[in-house]
Enzyme design. Sequence first.
Site, PDB file in Angstrom:
ATOM      1  N   GLU A 129       0.842  -1.188   0.000  1.00  0.00           N
ATOM      2  CA  GLU A 129       0.000   0.000   0.000  1.00  0.00           C
ATOM      3  C   GLU A 129       0.881   1.243   0.000  1.00  0.00           C
ATOM      4  O   GLU A 129       2.024   1.204   0.472  1.00  0.00           O
ATOM      5  CB  GLU A 129      -0.886   0.025   1.250  1.00  0.00           C
ATOM      6  CG  GLU A 129      -1.748  -1.203   1.440  1.00  0.00           C
ATOM      7  CD  GLU A 129      -2.393  -1.243   2.815  1.00  0.00           C
ATOM      8  OE1 GLU A 129      -2.157  -0.305   3.619  1.00  0.00           O
ATOM      9  OE2 GLU A 129      -3.135  -2.210   3.104  1.00  0.00           O
ATOM     10  N   LYS A 142       2.462   4.621   1.384  1.00  0.00           N
ATOM     11  CA  LYS A 142       2.692   5.177   2.723  1.00  0.00           C
ATOM     12  C   LYS A 142       2.517   6.682   2.644  1.00  0.00           C
ATOM     13  O   LYS A 142       3.356   7.387   2.087  1.00  0.00           O
ATOM     14  CB  LYS A 142       4.080   4.830   3.251  1.00  0.00           C
ATOM     15  CG  LYS A 142       4.224   5.221   4.716  1.00  0.00           C
ATOM     16  CD  LYS A 142       5.530   4.826   5.309  1.00  0.00           C
ATOM     17  CE  LYS A 142       5.508   5.033   6.825  1.00  0.00           C
ATOM     18  NZ  LYS A 142       4.947   6.319   7.240  1.00  0.00           N
ATOM     19  N   ARG A 191      -2.424   9.309  11.350  1.00  0.00           N
ATOM     20  CA  ARG A 191      -3.250   8.114  11.417  1.00  0.00           C
ATOM     21  C   ARG A 191      -4.513   8.401  12.216  1.00  0.00           C
ATOM     22  O   ARG A 191      -4.467   9.044  13.266  1.00  0.00           O
ATOM     23  CB  ARG A 191      -2.440   7.001  12.082  1.00  0.00           C
ATOM     24  CG  ARG A 191      -3.010   5.611  11.887  1.00  0.00           C
ATOM     25  CD  ARG A 191      -1.896   4.634  12.115  1.00  0.00           C
ATOM     26  NE  ARG A 191      -2.355   3.270  12.213  1.00  0.00           N
ATOM     27  CZ  ARG A 191      -1.527   2.263  12.405  1.00  0.00           C
ATOM     28  NH1 ARG A 191      -0.231   2.474  12.511  1.00  0.00           N
ATOM     29  NH2 ARG A 191      -1.992   1.035  12.483  1.00  0.00           N
ATOM     30  N   ARG A 202      -3.615   8.676  16.761  1.00  0.00           N
ATOM     31  CA  ARG A 202      -2.660   7.624  17.121  1.00  0.00           C
ATOM     32  C   ARG A 202      -2.374   7.640  18.621  1.00  0.00           C
ATOM     33  O   ARG A 202      -2.070   6.603  19.212  1.00  0.00           O
ATOM     34  CB  ARG A 202      -1.368   7.828  16.324  1.00  0.00           C
ATOM     35  CG  ARG A 202      -0.285   6.819  16.622  1.00  0.00           C
ATOM     36  CD  ARG A 202       0.845   6.943  15.639  1.00  0.00           C
ATOM     37  NE  ARG A 202       1.993   6.157  16.070  1.00  0.00           N
ATOM     38  CZ  ARG A 202       2.968   5.771  15.273  1.00  0.00           C
ATOM     39  NH1 ARG A 202       2.943   6.102  14.000  1.00  0.00           N
ATOM     40  NH2 ARG A 202       3.981   5.072  15.726  1.00  0.00           N
ATOM     41  N   GLU A 257      -5.172   6.752   6.977  1.00  0.00           N
ATOM     42  CA  GLU A 257      -4.241   7.871   7.058  1.00  0.00           C
ATOM     43  C   GLU A 257      -4.890   9.101   6.431  1.00  0.00           C
ATOM     44  O   GLU A 257      -5.393   9.045   5.303  1.00  0.00           O
ATOM     45  CB  GLU A 257      -2.942   7.535   6.322  1.00  0.00           C
ATOM     46  CG  GLU A 257      -1.803   8.484   6.589  1.00  0.00           C
ATOM     47  CD  GLU A 257      -0.992   8.107   7.813  1.00  0.00           C
ATOM     48  OE1 GLU A 257      -0.021   8.827   8.105  1.00  0.00           O
ATOM     49  OE2 GLU A 257      -1.315   7.105   8.482  1.00  0.00           O
ATOM     50  N   ARG A 308       4.539  -4.046  17.214  1.00  0.00           N
ATOM     51  CA  ARG A 308       5.394  -3.716  16.078  1.00  0.00           C
ATOM     52  C   ARG A 308       6.055  -5.002  15.612  1.00  0.00           C
ATOM     53  O   ARG A 308       6.830  -5.613  16.343  1.00  0.00           O
ATOM     54  CB  ARG A 308       6.466  -2.696  16.479  1.00  0.00           C
ATOM     55  CG  ARG A 308       7.279  -2.176  15.293  1.00  0.00           C
ATOM     56  CD  ARG A 308       8.428  -1.297  15.750  1.00  0.00           C
ATOM     57  NE  ARG A 308       8.007  -0.122  16.469  1.00  0.00           N
ATOM     58  CZ  ARG A 308       7.620   1.015  15.905  1.00  0.00           C
ATOM     59  NH1 ARG A 308       7.614   1.128  14.590  1.00  0.00           N
ATOM     60  NH2 ARG A 308       7.254   2.045  16.643  1.00  0.00           N
ATOM     61  N   LYS A 322       7.617  -1.303   6.481  1.00  0.00           N
ATOM     62  CA  LYS A 322       7.630  -0.053   5.721  1.00  0.00           C
ATOM     63  C   LYS A 322       8.955   0.098   4.980  1.00  0.00           C
ATOM     64  O   LYS A 322      10.014  -0.290   5.476  1.00  0.00           O
ATOM     65  CB  LYS A 322       7.377   1.150   6.629  1.00  0.00           C
ATOM     66  CG  LYS A 322       8.347   1.304   7.788  1.00  0.00           C
ATOM     67  CD  LYS A 322       7.898   2.420   8.724  1.00  0.00           C
ATOM     68  CE  LYS A 322       8.775   2.491   9.964  1.00  0.00           C
ATOM     69  NZ  LYS A 322       8.329   3.528  10.909  1.00  0.00           N
TER      70      LYS A 322
END
Length: 578
Positions: free
Chosen positions: A246, A248, A253, A268, A298, A415, A421
């Site tokens: 996707e 970035k 967010r 966020r 986003e 995470r 990313k």
Amino acid sequence: MRFAELGRYFARLEATSGRHTAVKITADLLGRAAPGERHRIVYLLQGRLLPPYVGVEIGVGERILVRVLARVYDVSDASVERSLRRRGDLGLVAESLAAMRTAPRRSFTVREAYETLLDVARVAGIGAVERRVRLLAELLRRAGALEVKFLVRIVQGRLRLGIGDATILEATALGALHARDKRHVIERAYNIRSDLGGVVRLAYAKGERALARMSPRVGVPVRPALAQRLASAAAIVHRLGSVQAEPKYDGFRLQLHKDGDRMWAFSRRLEDVSAMFPELTDGARRQLRARQVIIEGEAVVTDPRTGRFLPFQVTMTRKRKHRIAEAAERHPLRLFAFDLLYADGRDYLPRPQRERHERLVRLLRVRAGDPVAVTEVLATERADELQAYFDAMIERGLEGIVAKRPDAPYRAGARGYDWVKLKRAYQSALRDTVDLVLVGYLAGRGKRAALGIGSLLGAVYDPRHDRFRTVAKIGSGPSEAEWRALRLRLDRTAVPSRPPRVDSLITPDVWAEPTLVVEVLADEITRSPFHTCGKKGSAPGYALRFPRMVGGVRSDRTPEDATTEREVLDLYRMQGAS
């Protein structure tokens, strides 16, 4: 529990430097507390009165507290201010004033203190300041020296006990589930509901089985999943195999919640920012074809003439409490939704990424000009296709891509390598930014002597030990006006000695509580004997070479959202592999 007993526990936590000891003290405290007190104590340990999404803050500044202390102890405001300049901690000033007082005191419970502070936070309207002063003064008159010290620090948001959420989670696992290694059970529930006080109360009341049944609730934000980094498209495909890639976006967010006609938007940081973005909440209300739903995406500002994405700094101007309609007209937002977390009674967190995206497409009605869209997705298992897609996103002015494992669940608050990313290529130097927590500053020299600030001490987060370890002295990037603003903000959280959660070999001129997060770009990562990031024993740590601050303070990040110590070590290895 009497508040005096809570104060003694706070003093024990303040005096300890070992995390294992802090966990045991916290577990003992929660075990001794009554069932109706535990959630209140947890909020106080977090430095708040209610979960962040409720939006209740005490709202009493230093000047008002000085006035309160002067009234309670029958001294002048000037006298309190002189003591504050000398000691640097209003809690210690209050403690010394209370110790000299001989009037009889009336003890009070944790619940009474908490409810008074909640009343203070909820005071509004004409005469609010005087009512806050009166409520606080009445409470402090009943308190002993130790109680006063911690009450003042709670009001200031500077409890300084050296523990964070990770310590509370582990203490609850030890106390409620009788095993430290069950912390992940508590943490999972907290990540889904983001109310640590409520989760702790549930853990003690109903145990592990009730925590395991926890699912998302509309109106309560889910802690966002986070991505790891890899050095190249080839490395991503090698690690993940087949991916869904996707764009970035360089925005902020948001999580949108719908319950019938009611809408919420959460940041966020888990704050309710619904009123700030009416075009998004109104659009989602119309577009989402479900009665109850939670989606994530986003939000970015685009140029209406060219369609180009505008810089993050422009997008962040939309986060405001005043003149919202004017800002929305000047810089309209668009939300690119990328995940579905919940819909009409079904928890989508355990479902595969592929299924969540397919269901999101079916639930969101999108027509030309709608403010909410579903982000595009490229499904591939070829590195060359992923690289070409990455290059195309950079050409469009985006930050890069996020590649996701198609069969992975949504791991709230974690995470991991289910999401990776890729922002820029790593060559012989670091080409990506990192988010650092500011833990102090050094006084200026030369031209900056007049500013009183010359460089910032930045740290990364070590989630395993719930601490912040230094990695950079940042001396460039901000303008003179920005340096002045940074100094003012850091001075508001300044403390007289190293904050308990900070691990540093460097002593700045001014220490600050780790609250502000800034984005930093550097040339590379090097070994350093002066910084503690990655340091083990007598071996050197790691540092950023030629770090400079880019953009402003990241108000969308909490300190625990900062770049982790592990990420820096991974970036260092990526440099060597390139």
